[in-house]
Design a protein around this motif. Structure first.
Motif, mmCIF file in Angstrom:
data_model
loop_
_atom_site.group_PDB
_atom_site.id
_atom_site.type_symbol
_atom_site.label_atom_id
_atom_site.label_comp_id
_atom_site.label_asym_id
_atom_site.label_seq_id
_atom_site.Cartn_x
_atom_site.Cartn_y
_atom_site.Cartn_z
ATOM 1 N N ARG A 82 33.278 56.404 54.079
ATOM 2 C CA ARG A 82 33.373 57.337 53.098
ATOM 3 C C ARG A 82 34.914 57.376 52.564
ATOM 4 N NH1 ARG A 82 30.088 61.298 56.803
ATOM 5 N NH2 ARG A 82 32.165 61.977 57.763
ATOM 6 N N SER A 83 35.890 58.255 52.917
ATOM 7 C CA SER A 83 36.984 58.256 52.700
ATOM 8 C C SER A 83 38.028 57.291 53.492
ATOM 9 C CB SER A 83 37.780 59.594 52.410
ATOM 10 O OG SER A 83 37.561 60.235 53.406
ATOM 11 N N ASP A 84 37.387 56.108 53.958
ATOM 12 C CA ASP A 84 37.987 55.308 54.893
ATOM 13 C C ASP A 84 37.895 53.791 54.696
ATOM 14 O OD1 ASP A 84 35.388 55.522 55.433
ATOM 15 O OD2 ASP A 84 35.309 55.946 57.271
ATOM 16 N N LEU A 85 38.327 53.480 53.291
ATOM 17 C CA LEU A 85 37.985 52.082 52.676
ATOM 18 C C LEU A 85 39.071 51.181 53.160
ATOM 19 C CD1 LEU A 85 36.834 53.259 49.116
ATOM 20 C CD2 LEU A 85 35.330 53.267 51.290
ATOM 21 N N ARG A 86 38.819 50.741 54.412
ATOM 22 C CA ARG A 86 39.823 49.634 55.195
ATOM 23 C C ARG A 86 39.257 49.247 56.265
ATOM 24 N NH1 ARG A 86 41.339 54.562 56.596
ATOM 25 N NH2 ARG A 86 41.762 54.864 59.169
ATOM 26 N N GLN A 87 39.606 48.162 56.367
ATOM 27 C CA GLN A 87 39.256 47.398 57.850
ATOM 28 C C GLN A 87 40.246 47.582 59.035
ATOM 29 O OE1 GLN A 87 39.153 43.060 56.564
ATOM 30 N NE2 GLN A 87 39.654 42.486 58.892
ATOM 31 N N HIS A 88 41.354 47.784 58.803
ATOM 32 C CA HIS A 88 42.356 47.993 59.730
ATOM 33 C C HIS A 88 42.509 49.278 60.189
ATOM 34 C CE1 HIS A 88 43.359 43.821 57.898
ATOM 35 N NE2 HIS A 88 43.532 43.376 59.324
ATOM 36 N N ASP A 89 42.605 49.257 61.244
ATOM 37 C CA ASP A 89 42.975 50.890 61.899
ATOM 38 C C ASP A 89 41.996 51.877 61.661
ATOM 39 O OD1 ASP A 89 44.481 52.757 63.417
ATOM 40 O OD2 ASP A 89 45.444 53.444 61.516
#
Length: 481
Positions: free
Chosen positions: A7-14
């Motif tokens: 959702r509002s977490d468009l990343r691979q790290h952390d």
């Protein structure tokens, strides 16, 4: 098989949910397009475009780990349970992993999805990720949510002294699955693609977010406290859009600030301490969203201010929206918003106070207009800022504290550089006249620039009278900034 619903977490790290899913077994990612819901939430076209561009970058980086990214459509969040259940059945998913989101609609959506999946024997895991502290875990001694930021910050500091939130390991490469990633749409109907000049200001992807964070921490953070209020200077981190989309996490920001300040968040470099404070403001407003759900429902945090006699003044509102109020700092700030999808934080307060105090127009009109144009639009921060400025919110400016836009302009853009950049029609004025062309003499002021739509002094008195007439208001004095 595990499913991470992004959702509002468009990343691979952390990324807490992604790390947890990958630890448990082969993982697939899904993102739901919900255009009807986005329109109801007044999400800006430039924000939707930014999220889609970040999704494309994320799809590439997940692809390198053999984690396919699927795209599904649930026009309204009411449809999310059925859409996700069908996908889980197709892929024989055992568990769905999400990072918590806050706000009344988000909470309802997640509860409905969890119920629907659990009824079908699929587990639903949600994780703390976009905040440093879980809402409900930072409370007053009587067990209520804080209403005053300084007290909230004090408890956050105590918690950080005891334990620092750690960064989550990025997932490793998994064995290839026989599932192909879906293409991420280039545009969504109802959300026109912004121009190239705006998009160029906000490149997508984790590498860009990280580059901004590193540059800020290495070069600018030392000057943050002294320069952040001056809109002509590059004094801010320019990370808000990346934080709102979850392209970078508040933990990554906190760790970067601590790293350049010998691990200190209360002492040491004043710039780093001030910036960490801003991360905690972001945190505070999200906790408010959970503790006081009425702010998610377009209600004033302070119920007595619901009785305010706001003016119905469509022409004044349009002049404010279209950057033709005749007050240069206001108009320059509004042009910055319209052309870049972003506005300098000091100016967000100045234009908000002008709308709600000098024009006495309901803060909800401003809140909605900002959401429809901000690339970093975030319900908690935007609502918190508007309610603070209009004296209807938590920890708000006392109602008699009304920024004078001309003195704010003289103080924070003394040379008129910001004004002249956004209002080139005023380029010929000297640094004294540029803040208030109407006082520059001449029969008609400056050609091509309107006369002020309001008398600042009379409108200030009008606002004070409107607030004084509210029930149960107490004042300790009156002042002007």
């Amino acid at each position: 098989m595990q499913l991470i619903w992004l959702r509002s977490d468009l990343r691979q790290h952390d990324n807490t949910a992604l790390a947890a899913a990958a630890e448990r077994g082969p993982t697939v990612a899904v993102y739901l397009l919900s255009p009807q819901q986005w329109q109801e939430h007044d999400d800006a076209p430039c924000k939707i475009d930014f999220w889609l561009r970040n999704l494309r970058e994320l799809s590439k980086s997940l692809g390198a780990l053999n984690i396919p990214l699927l795209i599904r459509t649930a026009p309204h969040w009411d449809q999310a349970p059925a859409v996700l259940l069908e996908l889980c059945r197709q892929l024989k998913i055992e568990a769905v992993h999400v990072n918590e989101e806050y706000g009344v609609h988000e909470s309802r959506r997640d509860a409905a999805v969890a119920e629907s999946l659990q009824a079908a024997g699929i587990t639903f895991h949600s994780y703390l990720d976009q905040l440093l502290f879980k809402p409900g875990s930072v409370l007053t001694k009587t067990g209520t949510y804080f209403q005053v930021f300084s007290q909230f910050r004090k408890v956050c500091y105590e918690r950080l002294h005891r334990s620092m939130p750690s960064l989550k390991q990025a997932p490793g490469k998994q064995s290839a699955l026989n599932i192909t990633s879906d293409p991420v749409p280039v545009a969504i109907e109802g959300f026109p693609t912004p121009g190239e000049s705006l998009r160029a200001l906000w490149p997508a992807g984790e590498a860009e977010a990280r580059r901004r964070l590193d540059t800020f921490a290495d070069v600018q953070i030392d000057y943050y406290k002294s320069e952040r209020d001056f809109p002509a200077k590059p004094g801010t981190s320019q990370l808000s859009a990346y934080l709102a989309a979850g392209v970078i996490s508040p933990r990554q920001c906190l760790h970067a600030a601590l790293q350049c300040n010998q691990g200190e968040f209360e002492s040491g470099k004043v710039g780093a301490v001030t910036w960490i404070n801003e991360l905690l403001w972001r945190e505070f407003y999200k906790h408010i969203l959970v503790g006081y759900p009425r702010v998610s429902r377009h209600r004033a945090f302070r119920p007595e201010t619901e009785a305010l006699a706001w003016r119905d003044a469509p022409e004044d509102l349009a002049a404010w929206q279209e950057a033709r109020t005749g007050l240069p700092i206001i108009d320059a700030a509004m042009r910055q918003l319209l052309e870049t999808g972003w506005m300098h934080n000091r100016l967000r307060m100045v234009v908000a106070m002008f709308l709600t105090k000098n024009l006495l127009i309901d803060w909800r009109e401003g809140e909605r207009f900002f959401m429809r144009h901000l690339i970093d639009g975030d319900l908690a921060a935007n609502n918190g800022g508007w309610q603070w400025s209009s004296s209807t919110g938590t920890d708000s400016a006392p109602y008699f504290r009304i920024f004078n836009p001309v003195s704010q302009s003289e103080k924070f853009d003394s040379e008129g550089l910001f004004i002249k950049h956004w209002l080139p029609e005023l380029a010929g004025l000297n640094k004294k006249e540029v803040h208030n062309p109407a006082s520059a003499g001449g029969l008609f002021g400056v050609a091509d620039y309107p006369a002020p739509i309001v008398n600042l002094s009379a409108s200030r008195d009008r606002a004070l009278a409107a607030f004084r007439n509210l029930p149960s208001r107490s004042s300790t004095g009156e002042g002007d900034e």
